[in-house]
Enzyme design. Structure first.
Site, mmCIF file in Angstrom:
data_model
loop_
_atom_site.group_PDB
_atom_site.id
_atom_site.type_symbol
_atom_site.label_atom_id
_atom_site.label_comp_id
_atom_site.label_asym_id
_atom_site.label_seq_id
_atom_site.Cartn_x
_atom_site.Cartn_y
_atom_site.Cartn_z
ATOM 1 N N ASN A 9 -0.467 -5.807 36.940
ATOM 2 C CA ASN A 9 1.288 -5.133 36.793
ATOM 3 C C ASN A 9 1.744 -5.580 35.804
ATOM 4 O O ASN A 9 2.357 -6.934 34.923
ATOM 5 C CB ASN A 9 1.848 -5.298 37.633
ATOM 6 C CG ASN A 9 0.931 -4.949 39.051
ATOM 7 O OD1 ASN A 9 -0.200 -4.434 39.244
ATOM 8 N ND2 ASN A 9 1.333 -4.821 40.353
ATOM 9 N N ASP B 266 5.085 -3.806 35.419
ATOM 10 C CA ASP B 266 5.605 -2.999 35.234
ATOM 11 C C ASP B 266 7.004 -3.614 35.736
ATOM 12 O O ASP B 266 8.188 -3.468 35.205
ATOM 13 C CB ASP B 266 5.863 -2.422 36.625
ATOM 14 C CG ASP B 266 5.145 -3.083 37.843
ATOM 15 O OD1 ASP B 266 5.815 -4.221 38.404
ATOM 16 O OD2 ASP B 266 4.612 -2.512 39.061
ATOM 17 N N HIS C 81 -1.519 -9.090 32.229
ATOM 18 C CA HIS C 81 -1.431 -7.696 31.330
ATOM 19 C C HIS C 81 -0.650 -7.335 30.759
ATOM 20 O O HIS C 81 -0.380 -5.929 29.838
ATOM 21 C CB HIS C 81 -2.573 -6.620 32.371
ATOM 22 C CG HIS C 81 -3.813 -6.821 32.363
ATOM 23 N ND1 HIS C 81 -4.446 -5.802 33.534
ATOM 24 C CD2 HIS C 81 -4.457 -7.264 32.015
ATOM 25 C CE1 HIS C 81 -5.267 -6.030 33.916
ATOM 26 N NE2 HIS C 81 -5.881 -7.072 33.039
ATOM 27 N N CYS D 259 2.936 -9.720 11.789
ATOM 28 C CA CYS D 259 3.630 -11.190 11.753
ATOM 29 C C CYS D 259 3.329 -11.478 13.447
ATOM 30 O O CYS D 259 3.901 -12.667 13.805
ATOM 31 C CB CYS D 259 4.606 -10.868 11.337
ATOM 32 S SG CYS D 259 6.275 -10.302 11.845
ATOM 33 N N CYS E 134 9.189 -8.020 8.842
ATOM 34 C CA CYS E 134 7.964 -7.985 7.322
ATOM 35 C C CYS E 134 7.907 -6.017 7.203
ATOM 36 O O CYS E 134 6.995 -5.448 6.611
ATOM 37 C CB CYS E 134 6.819 -8.138 8.302
ATOM 38 S SG CYS E 134 5.957 -7.771 9.704
ATOM 39 N N GLY F 163 -3.766 -4.930 47.000
ATOM 40 C CA GLY F 163 -3.071 -3.679 46.265
ATOM 41 C C GLY F 163 -4.110 -3.820 44.693
ATOM 42 O O GLY F 163 -3.469 -3.064 43.949
ATOM 43 N N THR F 164 -4.915 -3.369 44.807
ATOM 44 C CA THR F 164 -6.126 -3.409 43.135
ATOM 45 C C THR F 164 -6.881 -3.160 43.838
ATOM 46 O O THR F 164 -7.939 -3.610 44.559
ATOM 47 C CB THR F 164 -6.003 -5.350 42.580
ATOM 48 O OG1 THR F 164 -7.129 -4.955 41.838
ATOM 49 C CG2 THR F 164 -6.663 -6.404 43.360
ATOM 50 N N SER F 165 -7.756 -1.907 42.787
ATOM 51 C CA SER F 165 -9.065 -1.795 43.543
ATOM 52 C C SER F 165 -10.239 -2.882 43.130
ATOM 53 O O SER F 165 -11.173 -2.674 43.317
ATOM 54 C CB SER F 165 -9.099 -0.323 42.603
ATOM 55 O OG SER F 165 -8.774 -0.819 41.238
HETATM 56 P P1 OAD Z 1 -5.818 0.571 40.392
HETATM 57 O O1 OAD Z 1 -4.554 1.462 40.440
HETATM 58 O O2 OAD Z 1 -6.880 0.821 40.321
HETATM 59 O O3 OAD Z 1 -6.075 0.471 41.891
HETATM 60 C C1 OAD Z 1 -4.845 0.388 43.164
HETATM 61 C C2 OAD Z 1 -5.153 0.033 44.503
HETATM 62 O O4 OAD Z 1 -4.067 -0.308 45.028
HETATM 63 C C3 OAD Z 1 -6.289 0.704 44.998
HETATM 64 O O5 OAD Z 1 -6.909 0.395 44.972
HETATM 65 C C4 OAD Z 1 -5.275 1.568 46.114
HETATM 66 O O6 OAD Z 1 -6.229 2.028 47.639
HETATM 67 C C5 OAD Z 1 -4.878 0.616 46.342
HETATM 68 N N1 OAD Z 1 -2.761 0.614 47.399
HETATM 69 C C6 OAD Z 1 -2.088 1.961 47.151
HETATM 70 N N2 OAD Z 1 -1.664 2.084 47.467
HETATM 71 C C7 OAD Z 1 -1.385 0.933 48.487
HETATM 72 C C8 OAD Z 1 -0.168 0.682 48.790
HETATM 73 N N3 OAD Z 1 1.287 0.737 49.586
HETATM 74 N N4 OAD Z 1 -0.205 -1.132 49.367
HETATM 75 C C9 OAD Z 1 -1.328 -1.872 49.078
HETATM 76 N N5 OAD Z 1 -2.872 -1.227 48.517
HETATM 77 C C10 OAD Z 1 -2.119 -0.136 47.760
HETATM 78 O O7 OAD Z 1 -4.994 -0.657 40.464
HETATM 79 P P2 OAD Z 1 -4.658 -2.046 39.512
HETATM 80 O O8 OAD Z 1 -6.606 -2.317 40.407
HETATM 81 O O9 OAD Z 1 -4.073 -2.726 39.511
HETATM 82 O O10 OAD Z 1 -5.203 -2.723 33.365
HETATM 83 O O11 OAD Z 1 -5.832 -1.565 38.240
HETATM 84 C C11 OAD Z 1 -6.260 -3.395 37.110
HETATM 85 C C12 OAD Z 1 -5.880 -2.703 36.175
HETATM 86 O O12 OAD Z 1 -6.873 -1.395 35.428
HETATM 87 C C13 OAD Z 1 -4.462 -2.228 35.834
HETATM 88 O O13 OAD Z 1 -3.766 -3.908 35.586
HETATM 89 C C14 OAD Z 1 -4.540 -1.796 34.269
HETATM 90 C C15 OAD Z 1 -5.634 -0.416 34.899
HETATM 91 O O14 OAD Z 1 -6.677 -0.245 33.534
HETATM 92 C C16 OAD Z 1 -4.369 -2.416 32.391
HETATM 93 O O15 OAD Z 1 -3.478 -1.634 31.668
HETATM 94 C C17 OAD Z 1 -4.872 -3.464 31.474
HETATM 95 ZN ZN ZN Z 2 6.190 -8.360 11.966
#
Ligand code: OAD
Ligand code: ZN
Length: 244
Positions: free
Chosen positions: A103, A105, A120, A131, A152, A189-191
């Site tokens: 995240n 955020d 990230h 620069c 710059c 909380g990550t896909s």
């Molecule tokens: P995603 O939006 O892909 O996945 C969010 C996950 O959180 C899903 O699997 C949901 O099921 C789950 N979720 C939803 N509510 C929840 C809760 N209350 N508690 C726990 N889980 C919950 O987000 P990321 O996996 O973080 O990268 O995405 C990975 C990256 O894709 C991000 O860092 C971003 C994006 O592109 C960049 O910007 C480089």
């Molecule tokens: Zn600069």
């Protein structure tokens, strides 16, 4: 929520603990996720991986900033939730605790986590495209500032990793090292579809870590997890926290 005796035992013994978080941990703070819940983030008809790309920085940096300023505006009123706070406490509960996040955020830091490996980047930072001078913004500096570098005069871009870009090497290297050493690894909380971040959980597992997933939905990582909590992060972490 039931915590298995197996997990209780690992929690009691583990000294090296790693947590990898994604957008889902901030969902309960009101921060929209990218995927999950059947939806995908879109900005002016463009999928987020198109607007959040290295190509777009080259072709239309103003539009990239419009998207990030919009997201910073959404974040303005978002506060860390219970899950962020529990993880902030864990830094003092385990001998060797590492928090790795995808995240941008800043909510882990706002919750009190002192050290966060931000794979990230951070939405409240920017840097000069020529620069590389880095700039820090407060949460309510919206729109972003400065627009131009004071060294710059070149344009400034968000200090976040976009599609088509590498992760900050030092941060990733540290995350990899800690993941490899972990005895207990949480993936929250990550896909788990964006690499190399998702690969850290696999690396931990390969090196013998006990892998725990917290996510209301199944992910590609579920299969290799030792335990999965189909729950919101604040609910599962509260339950786990009670047995530590
Ligand atoms: P995603 O939006 O892909 O996945 C969010 C996950 O959180 C899903 O699997 C949901 O099921 C789950 N979720 C939803 N509510 C929840 C809760 N209350 N508690 C726990 N889980 C919950 O987000 P990321 O996996 O973080 O990268 O995405 C990975 C990256 O894709 C991000 O860092 C971003 C994006 O592109 C960049 O910007 C480089
Ligand atoms: Zn600069």
């Amino acid at each position: 929520m039931r915590i298995s005796s197996r997990l209780r035992e690992v929690l009691r013994k583990a000294k090296k603990v790693c947590v990898l978080t994604g957008a889902g941990i901030s969902a309960e703070s009101g921060v929209p996720t990218f995927r999950g819940g059947g939806g995908t983030a879109v900005w002016k008809g463009m999928p987020f991986d198109q607007i959040s790309s290295a190509k777009m920085v080259r072709e239309n940096l103003d539009e990239v900033w419009a998207w990030f300023d919009y997201r910073r505006d959404v974040l303005k009123d978002c506060k860390p939730n219970l899950a962020h706070k529990i993880l902030a406490n864990w830094q003092d509960k385990f001998e060797d605790f590492t928090l790795i996040t995808q995240n941008i955020d800043n909510l882990h830091k706002e919750a009190g986590s002192r050290k966060v490996l931000e794979l990230h980047g951070n939405i409240h930072r920017s840097y000069c495209i020529k620069c590389n001078k880095r700039f820090f913004m407060t949460k309510d500096t919206i729109p972003h500032q400065p627009e131009f570098c004071d060294e710059c005069g070149s344009k400034v871009r968000p200090d976040v990793v976009l599609f088509g870009e590498f992760l900050p090497f030092d941060v990733y290297e540290k995350a990899e090292q800690k993941s490899r050493q972990a005895e207990l690894f949480f993936i929250i909380g990550t896909s788990a579809v964006v690499y190399p971040a998702a690969g850290l959980a696999e690396l931990a597992k390969l090196n013998g870590a006990f892998l725990v997933e917290i996510n209301p939905e199944e992910t590609p990582m579920t299969e290799i997890c030792d335990e999965s909590f189909r729950a919101k992060s604040s609910e599962a972490l509260s339950a786990i926290n009670q047995v530590i």
